[in-house]
Design an enzyme around this catalytic site. Structure first.
Site, short mmCIF file in Angstrom:
data_model
loop_
_atom_site.label_atom_id
_atom_site.label_comp_id
_atom_site.label_asym_id
_atom_site.label_seq_id
_atom_site.Cartn_x
_atom_site.Cartn_y
_atom_site.Cartn_z
N ARG A 1 0.84 -1.21 0.00
CA ARG A 1 0.00 0.00 0.00
C ARG A 1 0.87 1.25 0.00
O ARG A 1 0.52 2.26 -0.61
CB ARG A 1 -0.95 -0.01 1.22
CG ARG A 1 -2.03 -1.07 1.11
CD ARG A 1 -2.99 -1.02 2.28
NE ARG A 1 -3.78 0.21 2.24
CZ ARG A 1 -4.50 0.63 3.30
NH1 ARG A 1 -4.47 -0.06 4.44
NH2 ARG A 1 -5.22 1.72 3.23
N ASN B 1 -8.40 8.21 6.35
CA ASN B 1 -7.44 7.69 5.39
C ASN B 1 -6.03 7.71 5.98
O ASN B 1 -5.68 8.60 6.76
CB ASN B 1 -7.46 8.52 4.10
CG ASN B 1 -8.81 8.50 3.43
OD1 ASN B 1 -9.63 7.61 3.69
ND2 ASN B 1 -9.10 9.49 2.60
N HIS C 1 -6.93 7.34 11.98
CA HIS C 1 -6.58 5.93 11.79
C HIS C 1 -5.09 5.73 11.55
O HIS C 1 -4.66 4.66 11.13
CB HIS C 1 -7.37 5.32 10.63
CG HIS C 1 -8.83 5.13 10.96
ND1 HIS C 1 -9.76 4.80 10.01
CD2 HIS C 1 -9.52 5.23 12.13
CE1 HIS C 1 -10.95 4.70 10.59
NE2 HIS C 1 -10.83 4.95 11.86
#
Ligand code: APR
Length: 229
Positions: free
Chosen positions: A56, A89, A106
Site C-alpha cells: 500500500r 485515510n 486511523h
C-alpha cells in the site's frame, strides 16, 4: 458559520487511483482484514502485515492528489474560521495537496512506530519483521496504523471540535466504521448543520440534514467554492 469539521474517507482518494475498502474490488474484497489489520493478525504473522502495508505504501507513493484534495487544501488556506480536517485515510494525499493540519484518526501509512517503546518515525518504504526500533533498538516495529479493535487517535480533540461545530461535512465514506460513523450524530446533537458529499448515499445518510451525490473531484470543489464565496 465559523467552525467547520470535515471528515474524509477512502472515497476522497478514489479518483487518485487508491482503492476504497468496501466498493466492488475494494481492499477488503482482496485481503482478510482479520489477517492484515488487527493486532491479532500482526501477532500471528507480522511478515504478512508488513507485506500488506509495504504494497500500500508503494502504491500510494505513485499516486497524486486529486481536485478534491486540492479544494480542501484551498479551504484550509482561505477559510477565515476554525477548520478541523479529520481523515480516516492513512494515505498522505491531503498533505501532498498542501494541507498543513490533517488529523489522521486511523494513523498514517508513511509513519511507523515501535511496539515496545512507542517511538514514532517516518516509515521506510519497505518495513520488515527484522527492522529494530531506531530508538530502543529492541522493539518490534509496526506501521503507525490504527487496527480494528484499537482506539483511534485524537478522539478527545475531535469530540471537542464536533461539539462546537457550526457545520459537519462527511466526504467519501461509507459510514461503516465507528467512531467516525457516529460523528454526524454528535454534531447534529450539538446543533451543527450536517452535509454528506459522497458518490452514493452512505449508511448514515438519514442522519444528515443535507446530502449531495457525485464524484468528489466534482462536488467537493463546488462546495468549497460556495463556502469561500
Ligand atoms: N467520490 C466520492 N465518494 C466516493 C468515490 C468518489 N469518486 N468513490 C467511492 N466513494 C464512496 C463510496 O460510495 C463509499 O461510500 O466512498 C466510500 C468508501 O467507503 P469505504 O470503502 O467503506 O471506505 P471508508 O468509509 O473510508 O472506510 C472507513 O474502514 O476499513 C476501515 O480503516 C478503514 O478508514 C477505513 C474505514
Amino acid at each position: 458559520m465559523d467552525k467547520i469539521v470535515i471528515l474524509t474517507g477512502a472515497g476522497v482518494s478514489a479518483e487518485s487511483g487508491l482503492g476504497t475498502f468496501r466498493d466492488a474490488g475494494g481492499v477488503w474484497t482482496q485481503y482478510d482484514l482479520e489477517e492484515v489489520a488487527t493486532p491479532e493478525g500482526f501477532a500471528k504473522n507480522p511478515g504478512l502485515v508488513h507485506d500488506f502495508y509495504n504494497a500500500r505504501r508503494e502504491n500510494c507513493k505513485n499516486k497524486a492528489p486529486n481536485a478534491a484534495h486540492d479544494a480542501l487544501a484551498r479551504l484550509e488556506r482561505e477559510f477565515t474560521g476554525d477548520l478541523m480536517l479529520v481523515t480516516q485515510n492513512v494515505d498522505d494525499l491531503h498533505e501532498r495537496a498542501g494541507c498543513q493540519n490533517v488529523v489522521h484518526m486511523h494513523g498514517e501509512l508513511m509513519r511507523a512506530r515501535c511496539a515496545l517503546c512507542d517511538h514514532r518515525y517516518d516509515a521506510p518504504l519497505v518495513m520488515g519483521v527484522a527492522d529494530p526500533c531506531p530508538a530502543c533498538e529492541r522493539g518490534p516495529t509496526r506501521p503507525d496504523i490504527v487496527w480494528f479493535g484499537e482506539m483511534p487517535f485524537f478522539m478527545d480533540d475531535i469530540y471537542v471540535a464536533l461539539s462546537a461545530a457550526d457545520l459537519f461535512v462527511s466526504i467519501g465514506t461509507s459510514g461503516s466504521v465507528y467512531p467516525a460513523a457516529g460523528f454526524v450524530q454528535i454534531a447534529d446533537a450539538a446543533g451543527a448543520d450536517t452535509l454528506e458529499l459522497n458518490l452514493e448515499p452512505s449508511l448514515g445518510i438519514s442522519d444528515f440534514a443535507q446530502a449531495r451525490q457525485g464524484p468528489a473531484t466534482q462536488i467537493v470543489p463546488e462546495w468549497v467554492a460556495e463556502i469561500l464565496g
